[in-house]
Design a protein around this motif. Structure first.
Motif, mmCIF file in Angstrom:
data_model
loop_
_atom_site.group_PDB
_atom_site.id
_atom_site.type_symbol
_atom_site.label_atom_id
_atom_site.label_comp_id
_atom_site.label_asym_id
_atom_site.label_seq_id
_atom_site.Cartn_x
_atom_site.Cartn_y
_atom_site.Cartn_z
ATOM 1 N N LEU A 197 0.127 19.509 38.227
ATOM 2 C CA LEU A 197 1.320 20.074 37.593
ATOM 3 C C LEU A 197 1.063 20.555 36.168
ATOM 4 O O LEU A 197 1.835 21.347 35.636
ATOM 5 C CB LEU A 197 2.455 19.056 37.617
ATOM 6 C CG LEU A 197 2.883 18.606 39.015
ATOM 7 C CD1 LEU A 197 3.933 17.507 38.925
ATOM 8 C CD2 LEU A 197 3.397 19.781 39.825
ATOM 9 N N LEU A 198 -0.006 20.047 35.564
ATOM 10 C CA LEU A 198 -0.364 20.525 34.230
ATOM 11 C C LEU A 198 -1.871 20.499 34.070
ATOM 12 O O LEU A 198 -2.591 19.932 34.881
ATOM 13 C CB LEU A 198 0.341 19.717 33.124
ATOM 14 C CG LEU A 198 0.185 18.214 33.067
ATOM 15 C CD1 LEU A 198 -1.156 17.809 32.470
ATOM 16 C CD2 LEU A 198 1.302 17.620 32.253
ATOM 17 N N ILE A 199 -2.322 21.155 33.028
ATOM 18 C CA ILE A 199 -3.749 21.245 32.743
ATOM 19 C C ILE A 199 -3.978 21.005 31.260
ATOM 20 O O ILE A 199 -3.146 21.385 30.435
ATOM 21 C CB ILE A 199 -4.320 22.609 33.190
ATOM 22 C CG1 ILE A 199 -5.839 22.609 33.103
ATOM 23 C CG2 ILE A 199 -3.704 23.746 32.406
ATOM 24 C CD1 ILE A 199 -6.483 23.762 33.853
ATOM 25 N N ARG A 200 -5.083 20.347 30.951
ATOM 26 C CA ARG A 200 -5.472 20.122 29.556
ATOM 27 C C ARG A 200 -6.547 21.140 29.189
ATOM 28 O O ARG A 200 -7.359 21.518 30.025
ATOM 29 C CB ARG A 200 -6.088 18.743 29.369
ATOM 30 C CG ARG A 200 -5.198 17.603 29.661
ATOM 31 C CD ARG A 200 -5.994 16.331 29.469
ATOM 32 N NE ARG A 200 -5.545 15.338 30.420
ATOM 33 C CZ ARG A 200 -5.427 14.068 30.147
ATOM 34 N NH1 ARG A 200 -5.750 13.607 28.972
ATOM 35 N NH2 ARG A 200 -5.011 13.225 31.051
ATOM 36 N N ASP B 113 1.823 25.515 39.809
ATOM 37 C CA ASP B 113 2.582 24.535 40.602
ATOM 38 C C ASP B 113 3.598 23.802 39.733
ATOM 39 O O ASP B 113 4.718 23.523 40.178
ATOM 40 C CB ASP B 113 1.642 23.523 41.259
ATOM 41 C CG ASP B 113 0.894 24.093 42.450
ATOM 42 O OD1 ASP B 113 1.273 25.184 42.927
ATOM 43 O OD2 ASP B 113 -0.069 23.448 42.899
ATOM 44 N N GLY B 114 3.221 23.486 38.497
ATOM 45 C CA GLY B 114 4.147 22.833 37.570
ATOM 46 C C GLY B 114 5.334 23.724 37.251
ATOM 47 O O GLY B 114 6.481 23.269 37.224
ATOM 48 N N ASN B 115 5.063 25.001 37.020
ATOM 49 C CA ASN B 115 6.152 25.957 36.763
ATOM 50 C C ASN B 115 7.069 26.099 37.976
ATOM 51 O O ASN B 115 8.291 26.140 37.827
ATOM 52 C CB ASN B 115 5.582 27.329 36.370
ATOM 53 C CG ASN B 115 5.206 27.389 34.913
ATOM 54 O OD1 ASN B 115 5.981 27.026 34.040
ATOM 55 N ND2 ASN B 115 3.994 27.846 34.643
ATOM 56 N N LEU C 265 7.219 17.432 31.419
ATOM 57 C CA LEU C 265 7.274 18.761 32.036
ATOM 58 C C LEU C 265 8.348 19.628 31.397
ATOM 59 O O LEU C 265 8.152 20.838 31.191
ATOM 60 C CB LEU C 265 7.505 18.636 33.551
ATOM 61 C CG LEU C 265 6.406 17.923 34.342
ATOM 62 C CD1 LEU C 265 6.826 17.731 35.788
ATOM 63 C CD2 LEU C 265 5.085 18.664 34.249
ATOM 64 N N GLU C 266 9.471 19.019 31.047
ATOM 65 C CA GLU C 266 10.562 19.763 30.414
ATOM 66 C C GLU C 266 10.141 20.285 29.037
ATOM 67 O O GLU C 266 10.430 21.432 28.697
ATOM 68 C CB GLU C 266 11.801 18.881 30.300
ATOM 69 C CG GLU C 266 13.019 19.622 29.769
ATOM 70 C CD GLU C 266 14.253 18.749 29.716
ATOM 71 O OE1 GLU C 266 15.353 19.310 29.799
ATOM 72 O OE2 GLU C 266 14.131 17.508 29.579
ATOM 73 N N SER D 271 12.018 14.446 43.663
ATOM 74 C CA SER D 271 10.836 15.269 43.356
ATOM 75 C C SER D 271 9.624 14.407 43.031
ATOM 76 O O SER D 271 8.620 14.901 42.533
ATOM 77 C CB SER D 271 11.136 16.191 42.170
ATOM 78 O OG SER D 271 12.207 17.046 42.466
ATOM 79 N N LYS D 272 9.750 13.099 43.282
ATOM 80 C CA LYS D 272 8.676 12.132 43.013
ATOM 81 C C LYS D 272 8.237 12.153 41.553
ATOM 82 O O LYS D 272 7.042 12.146 41.246
ATOM 83 C CB LYS D 272 7.505 12.372 43.953
ATOM 84 C CG LYS D 272 7.878 12.185 45.406
ATOM 85 C CD LYS D 272 6.718 12.402 46.327
ATOM 86 C CE LYS D 272 7.201 12.149 47.747
ATOM 87 N NZ LYS D 272 6.720 13.065 48.698
ATOM 88 N N LEU D 273 9.224 12.200 40.648
ATOM 89 C CA LEU D 273 8.967 12.170 39.212
ATOM 90 C C LEU D 273 9.731 11.027 38.564
ATOM 91 O O LEU D 273 10.853 10.718 38.966
ATOM 92 C CB LEU D 273 9.422 13.478 38.551
ATOM 93 C CG LEU D 273 8.656 14.747 38.854
ATOM 94 C CD1 LEU D 273 9.378 15.945 38.257
ATOM 95 C CD2 LEU D 273 7.234 14.668 38.332
#
Length: 142
Positions: A78-81, A98-100, A41-42, A31-33
């Motif tokens: 994948l996330l936002i601040r 997209d992150g979810n 993310l978890e 998943s390129k992580l």
């Protein structure tokens, strides 16, 4: 005279930890992580939104490293601040759609891998392992 190895539990713990991490790295690479990116993310999967400091304390990495990882995940969408309305010094972080979606895809596979890797333990052994590791952790933290 043969010297008794008194650090065998430590050595086995480190070897096991390394082996587990290697399996995780291989799976997450699909998943390129990285493990750290996945860990961020978890945490957000379970907490919905969090501050950078809260995430860092949960996954035990420095704030400088956290900023780098958050930047990379934000660039990937994948996330936002967002600024905290009550305190301008605090930044909240949350998963994007997209992150979810990514985590919805990854988490079942991750749980399956964890179950497989720890599958040689029965429930009592797993509970005992957690108890023993918490006992060690408590000593380390004091």
């Amino acid at each position: 005279m043969k010297i008794k190895c008194t650090n065998l539990p430590y050595l086995v713990l480190m070897q096991t930890s390394k082996a587990l991490q290697e399996h995780m790295k291989l799976e997450l690479a699909k998943s390129k992580l990285s493990i750290t990116e996945f860990s961020v993310l978890e945490v957000l999967c379970h907490m919905e939104k969090s501050t950078i400091q809260q995430i860092g304390s949960k996954i035990l990495i420095s704030s400088g490293s956290m900023t780098y990882v958050i930047d990379k995940l934000e660039q990937r969408g994948l996330l936002i601040r967002s600024a905290c309305p009550d305190d301008r010094r605090v930044i909240h972080v949350a998963l994007t759609d997209d992150g979810n979606k990514l985590m919805d895809n990854i988490m079942p596979k991750h749980q399956e891998l964890v179950n497989y890797l720890l599958g040689s333990l029965n429930n009592d052994e797993a509970e005992m392992l957690v108890t023993l590791l918490k006992k060690i952790n408590k000593r380390v933290e004091n």
